[in-house]
Motif scaffolding. Structure first.
Motif, PDB file in Angstrom:
ATOM      1  N   TYR A   1      41.254  21.450 -66.610  1.00  0.00           N
ATOM      2  CA  TYR A   1      40.727  22.051 -65.391  1.00  0.00           C
ATOM      3  C   TYR A   1      41.797  22.020 -64.300  1.00  0.00           C
ATOM      4  CZ  TYR A   1      35.866  21.750 -67.096  1.00  0.00           C
ATOM      5  OH  TYR A   1      34.710  21.899 -67.799  1.00  0.00           O
TER       6      TYR A   1
ATOM      7  N   GLN B   1      42.021  22.036 -59.994  1.00  0.00           N
ATOM      8  CA  GLN B   1      41.292  21.935 -58.729  1.00  0.00           C
ATOM      9  C   GLN B   1      42.276  22.188 -57.596  1.00  0.00           C
ATOM     10  OE1 GLN B   1      39.646  18.098 -57.691  1.00  0.00           O
ATOM     11  NE2 GLN B   1      37.979  19.048 -56.538  1.00  0.00           N
TER      12      GLN B   1
ATOM     13  N   GLN C   1      38.987  22.792 -53.104  1.00  0.00           N
ATOM     14  CA  GLN C   1      38.146  23.649 -53.935  1.00  0.00           C
ATOM     15  C   GLN C   1      37.471  22.863 -55.052  1.00  0.00           C
ATOM     16  OE1 GLN C   1      37.789  26.975 -53.077  1.00  0.00           O
ATOM     17  NE2 GLN C   1      39.015  26.344 -51.321  1.00  0.00           N
ATOM     18  N   SER C   2      36.666  23.563 -55.797  1.00  0.00           N
ATOM     19  CA  SER C   2      35.999  22.962 -56.939  1.00  0.00           C
ATOM     20  C   SER C   2      36.911  23.044 -58.174  1.00  0.00           C
ATOM     21  CB  SER C   2      34.676  23.677 -57.191  1.00  0.00           C
ATOM     22  OG  SER C   2      33.976  23.033 -58.211  1.00  0.00           O
ATOM     23  N   LEU C   3      36.390  22.628 -59.280  1.00  0.00           N
ATOM     24  CA  LEU C   3      37.154  22.646 -60.526  1.00  0.00           C
ATOM     25  C   LEU C   3      36.975  23.976 -61.233  1.00  0.00           C
ATOM     26  CD1 LEU C   3      36.543  19.534 -59.972  1.00  0.00           C
ATOM     27  CD2 LEU C   3      37.026  19.242 -62.404  1.00  0.00           C
ATOM     28  N   THR C   4      38.070  24.478 -61.770  1.00  0.00           N
ATOM     29  CA  THR C   4      38.047  25.705 -62.544  1.00  0.00           C
ATOM     30  C   THR C   4      38.617  25.419 -63.918  1.00  0.00           C
ATOM     31  OG1 THR C   4      38.343  27.049 -60.550  1.00  0.00           O
ATOM     32  CG2 THR C   4      38.851  28.090 -62.667  1.00  0.00           C
ATOM     33  N   LEU C   5      37.914  25.846 -64.936  1.00  0.00           N
ATOM     34  CA  LEU C   5      38.373  25.615 -66.301  1.00  0.00           C
ATOM     35  C   LEU C   5      39.565  26.509 -66.597  1.00  0.00           C
ATOM     36  CD1 LEU C   5      37.820  24.224 -69.054  1.00  0.00           C
ATOM     37  CD2 LEU C   5      36.415  26.218 -69.633  1.00  0.00           C
TER      38      LEU C   5
ATOM     39  N   ILE D   1      45.264  19.711 -58.332  1.00  0.00           N
ATOM     40  CA  ILE D   1      45.016  18.581 -59.218  1.00  0.00           C
ATOM     41  C   ILE D   1      44.646  19.164 -60.577  1.00  0.00           C
ATOM     42  CG2 ILE D   1      43.598  16.558 -59.676  1.00  0.00           C
ATOM     43  CD1 ILE D   1      43.108  16.383 -56.670  1.00  0.00           C
TER      44      ILE D   1
ATOM     45  N   LEU E   1      43.154  18.290 -64.287  1.00  0.00           N
ATOM     46  CA  LEU E   1      42.355  17.260 -64.946  1.00  0.00           C
ATOM     47  C   LEU E   1      42.073  17.636 -66.389  1.00  0.00           C
ATOM     48  CD1 LEU E   1      40.768  17.824 -61.860  1.00  0.00           C
ATOM     49  CD2 LEU E   1      40.123  15.508 -62.483  1.00  0.00           C
TER      50      LEU E   1
ATOM     51  N   GLY F   1      43.310  12.685 -63.331  1.00  0.00           N
ATOM     52  CA  GLY F   1      43.933  13.834 -62.693  1.00  0.00           C
ATOM     53  C   GLY F   1      45.414  13.643 -62.439  1.00  0.00           C
TER      54      GLY F   1
ATOM     55  N   ARG G   1      48.095  15.041 -59.696  1.00  0.00           N
ATOM     56  CA  ARG G   1      48.227  15.762 -58.428  1.00  0.00           C
ATOM     57  C   ARG G   1      49.619  16.365 -58.359  1.00  0.00           C
ATOM     58  NH1 ARG G   1      45.757  15.111 -53.068  1.00  0.00           N
ATOM     59  NH2 ARG G   1      44.446  13.473 -53.961  1.00  0.00           N
TER      60      ARG G   1
ATOM     61  N   GLN H   1      31.541  31.144 -60.694  1.00  0.00           N
ATOM     62  CA  GLN H   1      30.914  29.889 -60.379  1.00  0.00           C
ATOM     63  C   GLN H   1      29.470  29.906 -60.871  1.00  0.00           C
ATOM     64  OE1 GLN H   1      31.952  27.112 -58.865  1.00  0.00           O
ATOM     65  NE2 GLN H   1      34.065  27.670 -58.471  1.00  0.00           N
TER      66      GLN H   1
ATOM     67  N   GLY I   1      40.127  13.441 -53.651  1.00  0.00           N
ATOM     68  CA  GLY I   1      40.991  14.170 -54.558  1.00  0.00           C
ATOM     69  C   GLY I   1      41.395  13.419 -55.807  1.00  0.00           C
ATOM     70  N   ARG I   2      40.676  12.383 -56.145  1.00  0.00           N
ATOM     71  CA  ARG I   2      40.971  11.642 -57.367  1.00  0.00           C
ATOM     72  C   ARG I   2      40.147  12.206 -58.514  1.00  0.00           C
ATOM     73  NH1 ARG I   2      40.781   5.518 -54.840  1.00  0.00           N
ATOM     74  NH2 ARG I   2      42.376   5.836 -53.249  1.00  0.00           N
ATOM     75  N   GLY I   3      40.104  11.477 -59.612  1.00  0.00           N
ATOM     76  CA  GLY I   3      39.355  11.936 -60.771  1.00  0.00           C
ATOM     77  C   GLY I   3      37.865  11.930 -60.513  1.00  0.00           C
TER      78      GLY I   3
ATOM     79  N   PHE J   1      29.700  16.971 -56.872  1.00  0.00           N
ATOM     80  CA  PHE J   1      29.663  18.253 -57.573  1.00  0.00           C
ATOM     81  C   PHE J   1      28.546  18.255 -58.598  1.00  0.00           C
ATOM     82  CE2 PHE J   1      33.641  20.050 -56.100  1.00  0.00           C
ATOM     83  CZ  PHE J   1      34.397  18.939 -55.765  1.00  0.00           C
TER      84      PHE J   1
ATOM     85  N   LEU K   1      32.149  22.522 -68.876  1.00  0.00           N
ATOM     86  CA  LEU K   1      31.297  22.530 -67.703  1.00  0.00           C
ATOM     87  C   LEU K   1      31.784  23.546 -66.680  1.00  0.00           C
ATOM     88  CD1 LEU K   1      30.678  18.742 -67.093  1.00  0.00           C
ATOM     89  CD2 LEU K   1      29.165  20.396 -68.179  1.00  0.00           C
TER      90      LEU K   1
ATOM     91  N   PHE L   1      31.568  24.175 -62.655  1.00  0.00           N
ATOM     92  CA  PHE L   1      31.314  23.367 -61.481  1.00  0.00           C
ATOM     93  C   PHE L   1      30.926  24.201 -60.274  1.00  0.00           C
ATOM     94  CE2 PHE L   1      32.513  18.993 -62.337  1.00  0.00           C
ATOM     95  CZ  PHE L   1      33.038  19.122 -63.596  1.00  0.00           C
ATOM     96  N   GLY L   2      30.061  23.600 -59.449  1.00  0.00           N
ATOM     97  CA  GLY L   2      29.775  24.171 -58.149  1.00  0.00           C
ATOM     98  C   GLY L   2      30.879  23.825 -57.171  1.00  0.00           C
ATOM     99  N   LYS L   3      30.733  24.286 -55.956  1.00  0.00           N
ATOM    100  CA  LYS L   3      31.786  24.113 -54.959  1.00  0.00           C
ATOM    101  C   LYS L   3      31.790  22.729 -54.341  1.00  0.00           C
ATOM    102  CE  LYS L   3      31.976  29.022 -53.829  1.00  0.00           C
ATOM    103  NZ  LYS L   3      31.833  30.064 -52.776  1.00  0.00           N
ATOM    104  N   GLY L   4      30.710  22.004 -54.482  1.00  0.00           N
ATOM    105  CA  GLY L   4      30.691  20.632 -54.006  1.00  0.00           C
ATOM    106  C   GLY L   4      30.144  20.453 -52.609  1.00  0.00           C
TER     107      GLY L   4
END
Lengths: 114, 113
Positions: free
Chosen positions: A35, A37, A41-45, A90, A92, A108, A110, B2, B40-42, B88, B101, B103-106
């Motif tokens: 993924y 990020q 923003q959110s996560l994108t595959l 980031i 992941l 992750g 960065r 999304q 911004g971590r895992g 999220f 998965l 994910f939504g925007k959070g």
């Protein structure tokens, strides 16, 4: 549960260079996911990596830009090629989700591209 | 595209108050998962709720799922400063045997001590 480690945890790179991110899982898994990020923003595959076959990329992501290796059932790498500042994100890796089960994420990587 | 959309995008509350975050999605799902991410971590997995479940609890967390409305909510009771994070929701996108998965925007939660 799965314990996932990623290397490097962070890096600062110059544009035009490439970075390879490693993902190690403490158990054998069939599928691994990568993924991205972007900041805020959110996560994108990016892609799904199966051992023994070519990775499957999502729309907007191509193998030339994000080559993936999956040499065995516990390890995968993602390379970010010919980087530009827009690649600052980031990254992941993730495993699980089979049969609708929990999906676990690595800590992750960065990446900042100057 | 999304799948999930959380609201609110940002939430600021006082320590001790309850925090409610909502998630809506568009297509049928097998399950819905909630994650927390600190600075911004895992991602840390919080809870998974299956499509045939309506409510689930884990400690101070309560998750509901309404498949008729394609929505879920995450309630954190008696919030603490340490709950400050982004939350999220994520839904599985069953496709050809893969279950990555989406994910939504959070929701960015700030708990003020």
């Amino acid at each position: 549960s799965a314990v996932i480690s990623q290397k490097p945890s962070r890096d600062i790179c110059q544009r035009g260079t490439s970075l390879t991110i490693q993902c190690q899982v403490d158990s054998q898994v069939t599928m691994m996911f990568w993924y991205r990020q972007q900041p805020g923003q959110s996560l994108t595959l990016i892609a799904t990596a199966n051992q023994g076959s070519e990775a499957t990329y999502e729309s907007g992501f191509v193998i030339d830009k994000f080559p993936i290796s999956r040499p065995n059932l516990t390890f995968s790498t993602l390379t970010v090629s010919n980087m530009s500042p827009e690649d600052s994100s980031i990254y992941l890796c993730s495993v699980g989700g089979a049969g609708g089960e929990t999906q676990y994420f690595g800590p992750g990587t960065r990446l900042l591209v100057l | 595209s999304q799948q999930g959309e959380e609201d609110p995008q940002a939430l600021s509350i006082q320590e001790g108050e309850n925090a409610t975050m909502n998630c809506s999605y568009k297509t049928s799902i097998n399950n819905l998962q909630w994650y927390r991410q600190n600075s911004g971590r895992g991602l840390v997995h919080l809870i998974l709720i299956r499509s045939n479940e309506r409510e689930k609890h884990s400690g101070r967390l309560r998750v509901t799922l309404d498949t008729s409305k394609k929505s879920s909510s995450l309630l954190i009771t008696a919030s603490r400063a340490a709950d400050t994070a982004s939350y999220f929701c994520a839904t599985d996108a069953w496709r050809s045997g893969n279950t990555p998965l989406v994910f939504g925007k959070g929701t960015r939660l700030s708990v003020i001590a």
